[in-house]
Structures are given as C-alpha cells and as structure tokens.
Enzyme design. Structure first.
Site, short mmCIF file in Angstrom:
data_model
loop_
_atom_site.label_atom_id
_atom_site.label_comp_id
_atom_site.label_asym_id
_atom_site.label_seq_id
_atom_site.Cartn_x
_atom_site.Cartn_y
_atom_site.Cartn_z
N VAL A 182 37.81 31.16 94.38
CA VAL A 182 38.67 30.16 93.70
C VAL A 182 38.26 29.65 92.83
O VAL A 182 37.05 29.00 92.77
CB VAL A 182 39.12 29.24 94.94
CG1 VAL A 182 39.95 28.60 94.53
CG2 VAL A 182 39.58 30.32 96.31
N PHE B 59 41.81 28.47 87.79
CA PHE B 59 42.83 29.20 87.33
C PHE B 59 43.94 29.52 88.21
O PHE B 59 44.77 30.34 88.24
CB PHE B 59 42.44 30.42 86.76
CG PHE B 59 41.38 31.13 87.49
CD1 PHE B 59 40.24 30.75 87.62
CD2 PHE B 59 41.83 32.18 88.32
CE1 PHE B 59 39.15 31.48 88.51
CE2 PHE B 59 41.02 32.62 89.46
CZ PHE B 59 39.65 32.25 89.50
N ASP C 30 29.75 30.61 78.98
CA ASP C 30 29.38 30.23 80.61
C ASP C 30 28.49 31.30 81.10
O ASP C 30 28.81 32.01 82.20
CB ASP C 30 30.90 30.02 81.09
CG ASP C 30 30.64 29.30 82.42
OD1 ASP C 30 29.46 28.47 82.61
OD2 ASP C 30 31.46 29.23 83.37
#
Ligand SMILES: *[C@@H]1O[C@H](CO)[C@@H](O)[C@H](O)[C@H]1NC(C)=O
Ligand SMILES: *[C@@H]1O[C@H](CO)[C@@H](O)[C@H](O)[C@H]1NC(C)=O
Ligand SMILES: *[C@@H]1O[C@H](CO)[C@@H](O)[C@H](O)[C@H]1NC(C)=O
Ligand SMILES: *[C@@H]1O[C@H](CO)[C@@H](O)[C@H](O)[C@H]1NC(C)=O
Ligand SMILES: *[C@@H]1O[C@H](CO)[C@@H](O)[C@H](O)[C@H]1NC(C)=O
Ligand SMILES: *[C@@H]1O[C@H](CO)[C@@H](O)[C@H](O)[C@H]1NC(C)=O
Ligand SMILES: *[C@@H]1O[C@H](CO)[C@@H](O)[C@H](O)[C@H]1NC(C)=O
Ligand SMILES: *[C@@H]1O[C@H](CO)[C@@H](O)[C@H](O)[C@H]1NC(C)=O
Ligand SMILES: *[C@@H]1O[C@H](CO)[C@@H](O)[C@H](O)[C@H]1NC(C)=O
Length: 893
Positions: free
Chosen positions: A555, A558, A671
């Site tokens: 989760v 987004f 990232d």
C-alpha cells in the site's frame, strides 16, 4: 440542473412537511397510563422515515406487531440494480436450525423471500429527518436453482460506514438478524450491496427507521479512570447484545421501537448466584428526564436479576454476565436499572464493574431517581484496549464500604453496541472507499517511528518550501523536461500524504498535474502507443477477486498493489491508483508511455493498464520473491549467500545502468532502495517503481532542479543540499544499498546509538578504521573471498563519495561488482575457503578507475566466462514477445 428531479424533491419535502404536522409526535407514557393487561405496548412511536421492505416478496407482508413491509413492486423505486433475481420458499420451519423461536417467530415471514444481486446494487432512500436511524437486515440463505446463497460473500456499505465486509452467513442455517444505528446527516441514505468477485449478495428484508433523538446521547462515561466520553454521534453503532435481564424475551410487539430483547440466562457466568425478581410493568415509573419508554419499555425495568440469598449474614460476591465481542472495536454499554427489590429508599448500594474495572462505585438508585421502581440507565464506553480479550464482562456486587443497607445488587437490562472504528467501519479495517486503516499504529514502538517520520516530514516540508521558491525562478522549458509524472508517487518518510492533496502546493510546485482529471478514456488511444495490453476493469476485478484485500501486496500513497491471476494463469501485480488522488489522466498516459518504453530484464515490466471507469490501473509482472530487503533482515526468510547477493546487486546495477544510459535522455530513478529491488522466482533482481523517476539533464545541462524526493537513509546529501538532481544521486543511493546488502541492517535505525543510526555513515567509519569485517552480516562470515569483499566495498565506498563528480558511473559500479563476482567464483572454484590470499594477486595494482577497467585480468576473464552471473542479455531492450512470456511479478513497496 433545475429540471424535474429537483421539483419532485420539493414536492416530496412538502408532503413530508404536512405529514410531520398532522401526525403528532408521540408523548412519553407516564406511570399508570397502561391499564391493559398486555402492558408494555402502550407508547406509540411514529417514525418520520420508515422504510420497511420485504425483499423479493410479491405482496405486502404484515407482521404480528402490525408493521407492514413493502413488496418488491412497492419498493423497486429505491433499488438501482441491473438484474432481478429472487428466491422464495413457502415455509421456513424445516430449514431453520437453532435460534430462539419465540424471538424469531414474529419476523419469520420476512425470511421467506430474498433478493439476489450479482453485481453491485444500491438501495437509496430519501431521509426526511436527519439523525439516528435504525438499519436492520434480515438474512437467510434460501435455496435457489442457480445461486448458492450459503456461499455468497459480500459487503454492505452506506455513504460513510461499512456495515458488513466480506460477509457470509454462518453455515448452520440460522436466521441472521443485524441491527445498526447510524446517524444520517443528509437527505439521502444509500445501502450498497457489493458482491465479492465471482460471488453474489442477497438480502431478505431491510428496515430503515428514524430513531428518537433522545435514544443515543452524545456523551457516555469512560471507565478507569471514570470520565466523560463525548462525540458518540460521530460513531455508527451495531447492536451486539440487548438483554432483558431476569425477564422473558421481548419482541417488536412488546417494544414500541421495534426492538428485540433476549433473556440473559445464557450470559450469566454463574446462574446459581442470581435469581430473578419482577414487578408489574405498570408500576414502573419514568423520571422526567433521562430514561423513557423509548430508552427501554417498562417490561425491561419490571424484571431484574439480583444476588441469590442476598439477605444472609455476609454475602460477598458479584453477579456476572459475560458476552463475546470482537475485541478491535470500542463498545457503548448501556445498563438499565430500576430498584424493584428494596422496601424503602436508600437501602440498596452496589458496585458496577465493567471488565473488572469499577464503572459505578456505590451506585445508589434512590438518590438518583428519588423514588423506588423508577427507571434509570447509564451509558459507558469501553475502548478497544479495555476489550482486549474479546469479552465484555458486567459485574454487580454489594458495596462493602457502605455500612447501612441490605447487601444486594441488581441489573434490569443490558445493551452492548459496537462502535465504528477509525475507518468508519463496523466490520474490518477497510473504509467505504476501500482504503485501509493501519491497525499497527496502535503499538507504541510504531508511534515513535511515526513521530520520527513526522519530524522528517516537517524537515521535508521546509525543503519543499525552498523548492517552491526555486520553482518561481525555474528555467524556461522546465515543464517539458519534467513531464514524467508522479502518478505512482509513493508515500515517503519525508512526505506526508496530505501534502500531495494540498491544492496550493500542487499548483505552486508544478510537480503534479495542473491539468484537471478528464473523464476516462478521453483521447487516449492505447494502440497508438503500442502498449502491451489494455485490460478491462471487469477482467482485473476477476483477476484480483474484486480487489480482495487479502491479496494486497503493498500500500502506498498512490493506492494499493494487489496480486492478481490473469485468465491464462499468469500471475501479475496490479497497482490501482486511488481514484480520489489528484493526478490526472494526462500523467497516467505519460506514465504508461514512459514505462512502456522501459524494457529490460532487470526492470520490472509493465504488462498493461486499465483506464476504464475513471480507474488508473497498471499491471506489472509479478515478482515471486518480493523485495530484496525481506531477504536481508526483518523477516524469517533464509539468508542469501554472498554469491546470490552479488548476483542481485549486479542485476540491479544493470537495470539502473540501462535507466541512466538506455533511453535517449537517460532516466534518474530517484528512489533506489532495497524495497524497490524485487526478486523473481529465480532470484533475478529487477528494479521497480519508477514513480519518482525523472528524465535526466539534457546535453547542455548538468542537472535537473527539482524537489528533493526519495527515501531517508538513501538520499544523496549533495542532492539534499543543492536540490539538483543528477544520475549521481542514484549512485549514492545504490552505494547505501550495497552496504545494506553487506551488513543486513536497516539504513536508518533510530533505536541505535547516535553514531550507528545511519548505516552509510557508520559503515564508512568502520571502513576507514579498516574494520569493516566487524559489521558484516554474520551469515556471510567465512564464505566470502577477501578479494571479492574488497572489490565490493571499494565500489560501495566510491558510490558514497561526498561530491557527485567523485562518484563512479553506474557502468563503473557494474564492472566493479562483476569483478567482485569473478573473484568470488575463482576462490570457490580453485581455492579452499581457508586460503584466499592467492587471489589477492588478481587485484588490480592501480586503483585508478579508467585504467583498471581497461586492463584488469578479471575483465578479460569475465569476457571469456560468458554470462555466469545473469543470463547476460545486457542488450537493453527486451522484445515484447520475450517480455510477456517471462512475466514474473512485482511487489508493492
Ligand atoms: C453452498 O455453499 C456452501 C458453502 O460454500 C456449501 O457447503 C454447500 O455445499 C453449497 N451448496 C450447494 C447446494 O452447492
Ligand atoms: C482505554 O481504556 C483504558 C481503561 O479504561 C485506559 O487505561 C486507556 O487509557 C484507554 N485508552 C485510550 C486510547 O483511550
Ligand atoms: C448526527 O450528527 C450530527 C453531526 O453530523 C449531529 O449534529 C447530530 O446531533 C447527530 N444526531 C444524533 C441523533 O446523534
Ligand atoms: C425466574 O426464576 C424462576 C425460578 O428460578 C424460573 O422458573 C423462571 O424461568 C425465571 N424466569 C426468567 C424470565 O428467567
Ligand atoms: C410480548 O408480546 C407477546 C405477543 O407477541 C405477548 O404475548 C407477551 O405477553 C408480551 N410480553 C410482555 C412482557 O409484555
Ligand atoms: C467483584 O468484581 C470486581 C471486579 O472484577 C472485583 O474487584 C471484586 O473483588 C469482586 N467482588 C467480589 C466480592 O468478588
Ligand atoms: C488508435 O490508433 C490506431 C493506430 O494509430 C488507429 O488505427 C485507430 O483508429 C485509433 N483508434 C482511435 C479510437 O482513435
Ligand atoms: C539547451 O539546449 C536546448 C536545445 O537542445 C535549448 O533549447 C536550450 O535553450 C538550451 N538550454 C541552455 C540552458 O542552454
Ligand atoms: C525480437 O525477437 C525476434 C525473434 O524472437 C528477433 O528477430 C527480433 O530482432 C527481435 N527484436 C528486437 C527489437 O530485439
């Protein structure tokens, strides 16, 4: 806008207005007003909103209590559905098992017909009088030739509350009755029946009925410490238990509000300790404020259980009731008292305990009500931590500290109501919109983590604010360069979710779309882009069992990532954008275009997408072994060997190398971290989540100015300081990953002493001392060739150089890692593990990067040892056909 609908609305309001005027609101019955022998059925109540529907019934059903339930034909205007499937039986008596017939018989006709829903179907009602409403459901799985109602699994939600989630009836063929009290604040109230994928929903009868305003007050008492609990009107309630203590069952016939009261015998912990007492209901008095016939009918107050043989010398025990409840919710507990045992005032003092905690010490009904046999009730709230063991225990016992009076204790009635949780749900942790509430936040450790996160968030906010200033001075053409969207923007430690939805920010920052969300499918021609597949929403619903929460892989900001099975058996990861998120369809398209261009063995592949029904869904290959981090620490997976780790790092480096150099302009991932490196079933590493990625600087520039994003612990300090993004920021993060793989500890661990918190700093410290061996993952000790380790650490160290210009390129890092791999393989092939020194000779003498890569023996060795590390398709773009045949997976963050 001002069309017919509005007019109809006004007319119905007017009608209701007259209705309100001409039907007098009921008055509360006073003592003695009941003269008839059938006692309690005295106080009339005419609910303003009163929708009683016997679903699936061909005719109006009138119950013995006089209430009339509308037939299917009379209620079809409330229902919007695409099908018309009904089930019915002529008699139920053979099919029902268990239950108390005396309680159920009055409503039995309601269970004989049902309505079946194959797709989401909605009942909506006009609400004339906002406030608390009863919602009552009747369920019984009737036989049907084509549908098996026993296996039906479905959810029922209102606008704001989840009433049932993934509900199915118990297998014992019992009648199921559910009762809720919800506060409706608008003039519309709807009930959505949502079948789970491949399943159905059904309902036998529905009641939506106004409840008197006085029924549920806004405050209650908390227990231990005793205090006030305010704001009950914010909670939806589900009736778990309603007991007529010491008395017979009461049916809607006996209760003007249509409630059912069970006898308490089966909840008495030790029935021998209690004995029932009763008076004539007509003697029961209601005070001018507080308890009324609506709170409970007088037949509830007219009976009680008291202590057995309470009048002996020194009775000292509690009468105890125990009820099973779901422990993860708070509960509203209403206790009804009426002193029907005392001969004189001030003779009865007793203590009331809830779950072992003193709730009402030395309760003195005489002082509260001023007279005997007068009704009194008290509301208590037990929070979920007080219901820890899944039991609500009510105890009454004599107050020992009061010298006078007869030692005794009583209880007349007891109600237990479940209160909705943070998600606005009475069943599970999922909210009406499908978002979930992290229950894990209750643990105090995680609260600390959250506090740290918040601190970082504040820091990032300041940074972002400074970026905002920079944005004002942005160079021309900025937007074009940064077209890569952040539709998939995950939640990061430094970036509270609320930030994203802040309008001023999204406008000012320009990082998120300024374009408004257009209706779906608008102008989006997928085949023009040559993208894999366009999935229909229905197809993905099937693949994910209607986005079953059980299949959630991860989760983020987004939305959620679900595991899915396509019809051909392919496992996929399905990332479903939160429909309420502000990112637009344009970015969604850009994202797909961008992702679809990225094809590489070491990048997680996009298989397709769905943009139906305003949905923004991406379908990725499924990665069976999940994120790399899970294989390093924090889970019970077997530790990876050094060779496996090297292979994984090399794979990830190849993926990143391709990102940096493969596309025309180069892409910066932004990232890089161990949760974004996923492993497929064969432990092949693939870089995932390009949600933060940006196209790199174009030829005549050195960097891209942008908001600092990424994950703490991996963030390039130079980028952080200067907010200028280059590929070298990815290199830094990858260096951190290399140390994380080596040391198998979190990159930020706030629990450690200060100098150890940040893995990158700490590892570099030990490396400078020449003692890095001390902090290497103990699982690796003894299995690594020292040359291999040395080469690896060198690569990691260079990645972490203070200035980007001093850091190697991804290609260089890749070579270093492959070299480390060669040294490791050579050592295991030729050398017994205890003697690795000979391989030190393979070390290049010169540490200069360029010459090293040109001349090392290892390189030539590598050249002649093809593809030992990975299958070596370093060629960049995969073929679509190859790609789709090797679909693996993708794991959420
Ligand atoms: C209906 O489903 C239930 C539960 O899945 C199962 O036990 C039962 O056998 C099924 N009945 C029929 C007639 O298929
Ligand atoms: C829950 O109730 C217990 C006992 O009444 C109390 O000690 C605790 O502080 C409460 N917790 C919260 C979060 O209100
Ligand atoms: C229902 O909620 C509203 C606020 O939304 C509140 O003002 C009202 O008092 C509540 N009514 C009841 C009966 O709880
Ligand atoms: C009250 O107690 C008597 C005697 O123990 C018993 O026969 C009767 O069923 C009880 N009534 C109720 C309502 O529990
Ligand atoms: C409740 O109603 C039933 C009829 O359904 C009646 O026989 C019974 O006496 C009533 N009980 C009380 C306590 O009023
Ligand atoms: C009654 O229950 C309370 C709470 O569980 C307990 O503290 C108390 O000792 C009990 N009283 C007797 C007499 O057992
Ligand atoms: C989509 O693009 C393809 C190829 O460019 C074209 O043949 C097709 O007509 C387009 N479809 C729509 C709906 O625009
Ligand atoms: C960079 O080059 C592009 C064309 O390739 C040009 O439009 C742009 O003005 C140049 N930017 C700078 C800062 O020189
Ligand atoms: C795709 O694969 C086919 C055969 O599998 C090959 O002939 C073709 O050159 C490949 N295309 C690319 C772009 O790799």
């Amino acid at each position: 806008m001002m069309g017919g609908e509005k007019r109809v609305h006004t007319i119905s309001s007017l009608l209701l207005f007259f209705f309100l005027i001409y039907i007098p609101y009921p008055a509360i019955a006073k003592k003695g007003s009941s003269s008839s022998s059938s006692s309690s059925h005295v106080v009339k109540y005419s609910p303003v909103d009163n929708y009683l529907i016997d679903c699936g019934s061909t005719q109006t059903t009138v119950l013995s209590d006089g209430r009339s339930f509308r037939s299917e034909g009379q209620s079809s205007s409330y229902l919007s559905t695409s099908e018309n499937i009904q089930a019915s039986v002529t008699s139920l008596s053979d099919s029902i098992a268990s239950n108390d017939p005396s309680l159920l018989s009055p409503s039995l006709p309601l269970y004989q017909t049902a309505r079946i829903f194959v797709e989401e179907s909605t009942y909506s009602f006009f609400i004339a009088r906002p406030g608390r409403h009863w919602v009552r459901f009747y369920f019984f799985p009737l036989p049907h030739p084509s549908y098996n109602l026993t296996s039906a699994t479905f959810s029922v939600v209102t606008e704001s509350t989840v009433l049932l989630h993934a509900f199915s009836v118990p297998s014992n063929n019992a009648l199921v009755f559910k009762e809720y009290l919800v506060n409706v604040s608008s003039d519309r109230f709807s009930l959505k029946f949502q079948p789970q994928s491949k399943s159905i929903a059904f309902i036998n009868a529905i009641e939506i009925t106004s409840a008197p305003d006085t029924l549920i007050s806004d405050t209650a008492t908390t227990v231990s410490p005793v205090g006030d609990f305010n704001g009950i009107f914010n909670y939806a309630l589900e009736v778990s238990y309603r007991l007529n203590v010491g008395g017979p069952p009461l049916t809607p016939y006996n209760d003007t509000l249509g409630r059912t009261w069970q006898p308490d015998l089966s909840f008495l912990k030790n029935p021998l300790m209690a004995q029932n007492v009763s008076i004539s209901p007509s003697i029961v008095d209601y005070p001018s404020t507080g308890a009324s016939a609506f709170i409970a009918p007088n037949s509830v107050y007219a009976t009680a259980n008291e202590m057995t043989n309470a009048n002996v010398a020194n009775p000292n025990f509690n009468v105890t009731w125990e009820m099973k409840v779901d422990p993860s919710y708070p509960y509203l507990i209403r206790l009804h008292f009426c002193d029907i045992v005392s001969k004189s005032l001030n003779d009865l003092y007793f203590n009331v305990y809830l779950n072992g905690m003193m709730a009402a010490p030395s309760l003195d009904l005489s002082t509260i009500t001023g007279s005997l046999h007068t009704a009194h009730y008290q509301d208590f709230v037990l929070n979920s931590s007080a219901v820890g063991h899944g039991t609500i225990k009510v105890e009454v016992g004599p107050a020992s500290n009061v010298p006078s009076g007869t030692p005794n204790a009583i209880l007349n009635g007891l109600e237990v109501m479940k209160m909705s949780n943070e998600a606005g749900s009475l069943d599970g942790l999922f909210a009406v919109d499908g978002s979930s509430v992290g229950s894990w936040f209750s643990s105090s450790k995680l609260k600390i983590a959250a506090a740290i996160g918040l601190g970082m968030g504040v820091m990032a906010m300041l940074l972002l604010a400074s970026v905002f200033v920079r944005w004002q001075k942005r160079p021309p053409g900025w937007e074009k360069r940064n077209s890569f969207s952040s539709w998939l923007l995950p939640l990061h430690a430094g970036q509270p979710a609320s930030f994203k939805s802040s309008k001023s920010w999204s406008r000012g920052g320009g990082l998120w779309s300024k374009s408004k969300r257009k209706s779906s499918n608008s102008g989006f021609n997928s085949s023009a882009f040559g993208l894999g597949r366009s999935f229909s929403f229905a197809e993905l619903q099937v693949a994910t069992r209607n986005f079953d929460e059980k299949g959630i892989l991860g989760v983020g900001g987004f939305g959620k990532v679900y595991m899915g099975d396509l019809q051909d058996g392919t496992k996929v990861a399905i990332k479903r954008g939160n429909p309420s998120s502000q990112q637009g369809i344009n970015e969604f398209q850009t994202e797909i275009q961008m992702l679809s261009k990225l094809r590489h063995r070491h990048l997680v592949s996009l298989i397709g997408y769905c943009d139906e029904n305003s949905e923004m869904i991406l379908v990725y290959e499924y990665m069976a072994n999940g994120p790399l981090r899970d294989h390093l620490y924090g889970s019970n997976l077997p530790p990876l060997t050094w060779k496996q780790r090297l292979e994984i790092c090399i794979g990830a480096a190849r993926g990143l190398h391709y990102l940096h150099t493969g596309a025309a302009q180069g892409i910066i991932h932004r990232d890089v971290k161990t949760t974004n490196i996923l492993l497929d079933d064969k432990f092949v590493a693939k870089v995932a989540d390009f949600g933060l990625s940006k196209t790199g600087p174009s030829m005549n520039q050195t960097h891209v100015s942008t908001a600092v994003k990424g994950s703490f612990g991996y963030l390039d300090p130079e980028y952080f300081r200067r907010q200028q993004l280059t590929e070298k920021s990815d290199i830094y993060s990858f260096g951190v990953v290399l140390f994380e793989v080596l040391c198998a500890r979190p990159v930020i661990n706030p629990a450690l002493p200060r100098e150890q918190v940040n893995l990158a700093e700490w590892a570099m410290q030990w490396h400078r001392k020449g003692l890095l061996e001390k902090i290497i993952d103990s699982h690796l000790q003894g299995s690594m060739s020292s040359g291999s380790l040395k080469k690896y650490v060198e690569a990691a160290e260079k990645c972490l150089a203070e200035y980007g210009v001093d850091r190697p390129s991804m290609g260089d890092v890749l070579w270093n890692l492959e070299y480390a791999m060669q040294l490791q393989e050579a050592s295991t092939r030729i050398d017994p593990p205890e003697d690795k020194s000979s391989f030190m000779a393979l070390q290049p003498q010169k540490e200069d990067d360029q010459s090293m890569y040109a001349t090392t023996p290892a390189q030539s060795m590598y050249a002649t040892t093809p593809a030992s590390v990975t299958s070596g398709d370093d060629s960049g773009l995969d073929n679509n056909s190859q790609l789709f045949s090797q679909m693996g997976g993708f794991q959420g963050r």
